[in-house]
Design a protein around this motif. Structure first.
Motif, PDB file in Angstrom:
ATOM      1  N   ILE A 125       0.915  -1.045   0.034  1.00  0.00           N
ATOM      2  CA  ILE A 125      -0.095   0.122  -0.003  1.00  0.00           C
ATOM      3  C   ILE A 125       1.010   1.336  -0.169  1.00  0.00           C
ATOM      4  CG2 ILE A 125      -2.005   1.045   1.149  1.00  0.00           C
ATOM      5  CD1 ILE A 125      -2.397  -1.806   0.109  1.00  0.00           C
ATOM      6  N   GLY A 127       2.794   4.324  -2.770  1.00  0.00           N
ATOM      7  CA  GLY A 127       2.680   4.918  -4.240  1.00  0.00           C
ATOM      8  C   GLY A 127       2.859   6.271  -4.081  1.00  0.00           C
ATOM      9  N   THR A 128       2.897   6.864  -5.200  1.00  0.00           N
ATOM     10  CA  THR A 128       2.750   8.364  -5.210  1.00  0.00           C
ATOM     11  C   THR A 128       2.130   8.659  -6.810  1.00  0.00           C
ATOM     12  OG1 THR A 128       4.635   8.960  -6.965  1.00  0.00           O
ATOM     13  CG2 THR A 128       5.313   8.647  -4.399  1.00  0.00           C
ATOM     14  N   LEU A 140      10.122   4.328  -0.582  1.00  0.00           N
ATOM     15  CA  LEU A 140       8.668   4.212  -0.619  1.00  0.00           C
ATOM     16  C   LEU A 140       7.881   3.249   0.293  1.00  0.00           C
ATOM     17  CD1 LEU A 140       6.625   5.146  -2.529  1.00  0.00           C
ATOM     18  CD2 LEU A 140       6.738   3.339  -3.921  1.00  0.00           C
ATOM     19  N   GLU A 142       8.604   2.406   3.257  1.00  0.00           N
ATOM     20  CA  GLU A 142       8.925   2.622   4.776  1.00  0.00           C
ATOM     21  C   GLU A 142       7.553   3.269   5.417  1.00  0.00           C
ATOM     22  OE1 GLU A 142      12.127   5.332   5.488  1.00  0.00           O
ATOM     23  OE2 GLU A 142      13.541   3.864   4.357  1.00  0.00           O
ATOM     24  N   HIS A 143       7.072   2.312   6.729  1.00  0.00           N
ATOM     25  CA  HIS A 143       6.081   2.687   7.507  1.00  0.00           C
ATOM     26  C   HIS A 143       4.839   2.516   6.686  1.00  0.00           C
ATOM     27  CE1 HIS A 143       9.303   4.446   9.927  1.00  0.00           C
ATOM     28  NE2 HIS A 143       9.514   5.438   9.066  1.00  0.00           N
ATOM     29  N   ARG A 144       4.957   1.594   5.750  1.00  0.00           N
ATOM     30  CA  ARG A 144       3.551   1.529   4.944  1.00  0.00           C
ATOM     31  C   ARG A 144       3.319   0.076   5.394  1.00  0.00           C
ATOM     32  NH1 ARG A 144       1.458   5.660   4.198  1.00  0.00           N
ATOM     33  NH2 ARG A 144       2.893   7.261   3.368  1.00  0.00           N
ATOM     34  N   TRP A 145       2.043  -0.265   4.717  1.00  0.00           N
ATOM     35  CA  TRP A 145       1.489  -1.790   4.907  1.00  0.00           C
ATOM     36  C   TRP A 145       1.805  -2.382   3.709  1.00  0.00           C
ATOM     37  CZ3 TRP A 145      -0.153  -2.950   9.509  1.00  0.00           C
ATOM     38  CH2 TRP A 145      -0.654  -1.797  10.423  1.00  0.00           C
ATOM     39  N   ILE A 147       0.221  -5.956   2.048  1.00  0.00           N
ATOM     40  CA  ILE A 147      -0.857  -7.048   2.188  1.00  0.00           C
ATOM     41  C   ILE A 147      -0.698  -8.192   1.330  1.00  0.00           C
ATOM     42  CG2 ILE A 147      -3.249  -7.689   1.858  1.00  0.00           C
ATOM     43  CD1 ILE A 147      -4.178  -4.665   2.361  1.00  0.00           C
ATOM     44  N   LEU A 185      -9.913  -2.502  -0.762  1.00  0.00           N
ATOM     45  CA  LEU A 185      -9.163  -1.520  -1.709  1.00  0.00           C
ATOM     46  C   LEU A 185     -10.015  -0.557  -2.549  1.00  0.00           C
ATOM     47  CD1 LEU A 185      -5.837  -0.840  -2.146  1.00  0.00           C
ATOM     48  CD2 LEU A 185      -6.732  -2.842  -0.432  1.00  0.00           C
ATOM     49  N   VAL A 188     -10.884   2.215   0.105  1.00  0.00           N
ATOM     50  CA  VAL A 188     -10.074   3.113   0.361  1.00  0.00           C
ATOM     51  C   VAL A 188      -9.182   3.559  -0.613  1.00  0.00           C
ATOM     52  CG1 VAL A 188      -9.701   2.133   2.880  1.00  0.00           C
ATOM     53  CG2 VAL A 188      -8.336   1.239   0.899  1.00  0.00           C
ATOM     54  N   SER A 189      -8.964   2.889  -1.871  1.00  0.00           N
ATOM     55  CA  SER A 189      -8.324   3.500  -2.893  1.00  0.00           C
ATOM     56  C   SER A 189      -8.875   3.516  -4.236  1.00  0.00           C
ATOM     57  CB  SER A 189      -6.981   2.451  -3.014  1.00  0.00           C
ATOM     58  OG  SER A 189      -6.098   2.802  -4.095  1.00  0.00           O
TER      59      SER A 189
ATOM     60  N   SER B 220      -3.702   4.901   0.785  1.00  0.00           N
ATOM     61  CA  SER B 220      -3.698   4.453  -0.485  1.00  0.00           C
ATOM     62  C   SER B 220      -4.901   5.462  -1.569  1.00  0.00           C
ATOM     63  CB  SER B 220      -4.347   3.129  -0.496  1.00  0.00           C
ATOM     64  OG  SER B 220      -5.472   2.941   0.039  1.00  0.00           O
ATOM     65  N   GLY B 221      -5.230   6.609  -0.950  1.00  0.00           N
ATOM     66  CA  GLY B 221      -6.095   7.213  -1.691  1.00  0.00           C
ATOM     67  C   GLY B 221      -7.184   8.182  -0.795  1.00  0.00           C
ATOM     68  N   PHE B 222      -7.785   7.178  -0.015  1.00  0.00           N
ATOM     69  CA  PHE B 222      -8.906   8.106   0.860  1.00  0.00           C
ATOM     70  C   PHE B 222      -8.304   9.187   1.704  1.00  0.00           C
ATOM     71  CE2 PHE B 222     -11.379   7.566   5.001  1.00  0.00           C
ATOM     72  CZ  PHE B 222     -12.633   7.896   4.659  1.00  0.00           C
ATOM     73  N   HIS B 302       5.710  12.581   2.186  1.00  0.00           N
ATOM     74  CA  HIS B 302       6.343  11.407   2.769  1.00  0.00           C
ATOM     75  C   HIS B 302       7.499  11.466   3.478  1.00  0.00           C
ATOM     76  CE1 HIS B 302       7.002   7.091   1.702  1.00  0.00           C
ATOM     77  NE2 HIS B 302       7.797   7.444   2.038  1.00  0.00           N
TER      78      HIS B 302
END
Lengths: 307, 307
Positions: A125, A127-128, A140, A142-145, A147, A185, A188-189, B220-222, B302
């Motif tokens: 999860i 990206g930019t 990118l 770091e500190h991200r989930w 799944i 997703l 949330v995305s 992721s967007g939300f 970030h």
């Protein structure tokens, strides 16, 4: 258990693939990074950026001898990649992906993959709104989930090894059933991106307000949407096509809610408006408390605003 | 022409009012800052923050002797403020406001204001998702637009003096016809806020995905939407009620576009999706080039992300 692999094959070298290449090298997670992409231009670009140890436009060539294969292409291309690599995978290799939809990727890839490899679908999860090999960066994840959605019966050691790999990249790994992933997703995305694309399109079409006015006064709200709406069009086309059921369900809910809100505006129902606008405030507070957002007003961008 | 006033009366001391108090003091734009707000609690808070020179819950008292009166309250309260202050305004005083809707503010305030004052409606395009006197900061208006919507026949010297004032606060001033302002803001600000409130509300209601999952994976967007949806509920209720015609027009366009997008997803029309998703990318580039947005990916947040 080591997070280190002998040979990692990266199929696709866009934002995610090139970020992986960078973090793999920085953290020494592989002896050899093999990069494959269909576009010789992109491959050349990756080479110039010195992202890997070998470069090829042949997916099959990249995976030969690899103990970890990471497919990082738009989800609509997953099936073709699986077909390309099927006969060249090493026994015991871990095959994973980074796609934003999981059920479709499983349906596309699984029929091609031999039983001698460990297929562990995944989704960082992270990206930019930027894309391409030059957009990636080692931090990118770091500190991200991240799944993982392994199917029942998948070798536990393989899942754990991949977990360690993502942890070494800086992420926290969660496991989820693939259909549930796609629902989560979608809300949330996927829905946020679709709504962002839609509103930017609408604003682009209003004939009573000039485009230059939209640009000029965008700081009053509109520009927040333009970030998501600047994301990679190919990736998001594929997401829409490959998670359409869950997306259509969320779009229906969104539209119903919007109809109710529209009615409240038309009938000047101030209490209904106030109730909704109060309830949503708490959600952001929770996201900040969960460490998923900066606490600074205006995303902290005021201080770094262009002159 | 000096941007300096003898006595500035600030009616309302929330995000905008308190930011004005801070920049007026820092740039020495007034000899005396008189602060009025209906809530004695908020007034006490402003006093503790040392935002002004005098404090009162009486709007009439604040405006006595003021050569500049700035009404910084939710737009629905503009009429009541105008009624409160009508008989205590000094001859030749400039009366302005900071409301996000202009036609409604003019309709509410104008009937009460005496011919001896100069009424120049205004709207600084500045703000954050935070509210209250503690949320303000002196730099809020720097590199921002401020739109003035003077009615035909307004004293040009008064408009110019107010223009100098906003320029001293760091803003660039534009003039616009009030009905056009309301259309522009409906698309660049009001629709985005309403859509953001709506999607956050929708996500809050999905029963197949837990609230903690929405929070957890919001990056992721939300989460981009939650900033606007955390804005002051009273302010935004009033905006919806007081610019409803232009907002309903923009909502109708948005919903039509969304229906077409939904259809493209349902019928797997990848070309239509790709076309829209490509077109919107250019809009963000224009906003960055116009100096209205940071160029850094992910709003530049970030690097400053919480651990």
């Amino acid at each position: 258990m080591s997070a280190r692999f002998e040979r990692v094959a990266l199929i696709g070298i866009g934002l995610i693939g090139s970020s992986l290449a960078r973090v793999i090298r920085r953290k020494e997670l592989a002896d050899h990074i093999a990069i494959a992409t269909a576009s010789s231009e992109t491959l050349e670009h990756a080479h110039q950026l010195d992202l890997g140890d070998s470069y090829t436009t042949s997916n099959a060539e990249a995976v030969r001898g690899a103990d970890l294969v990471i497919v990082a292409v738009p989800v609509g291309a997953s099936g073709a990649v699986a077909r390309d690599i099927a006969h060249d995978l090493s026994d015991g290799a871990i095959v994973t992906d980074v796609g934003s939809t999981k059920t479709s990727v499983i349906e596309q890839m699984r029929p091609y993959l031999p039983a001698s490899v460990h297929f562990v679908p995944g989704h960082p999860i992270a990206g930019t709104e930027q894309s391409g090999p030059e957009a990636g960066f080692a931090e990118l994840f770091e500190h991200r989930w991240c799944i993982l959605t392994p199917l029942p019966g998948t070798d536990e050691a393989a899942v754990e090894r991949l977990t360690h790999f993502w942890e070494a990249c800086g992420s926290t790994v969660e496991r989820m059933e693939h259909t549930h992933h796609d629902k989560v997703l979608a809300i949330v995305s996927h829905l946020p991106h679709i709504i962002a694309y839609n509103i930017v399109g609408t604003a682009d079409d209003v004939e009573t307000v000039t485009q230059s006015e939209v640009i000029k006064y965008s700081a009053s709200g509109f520009r927040d949407f333009t970030r998501l709406a600047a994301s990679d069009p190919t990736m998001w086309r594929d997401v829409c096509l490959h998670n359409s059921d869950a997306i259509l369900e969320m779009l229906a809910r969104f539209s119903e809610d919007l109809a109710a809100l529209q009615k409240a505006i038309r009938w000047h129902d101030g209490d209904a408006l106030f109730d909704l606008f109060s309830r949503t405030r708490a959600v952001r507070r929770s996201i900040i408390e969960a460490g998923q957002e900066v606490d600074a007003p205006d995303f902290g961008r005021h201080g770094r605003h262009p002159e």
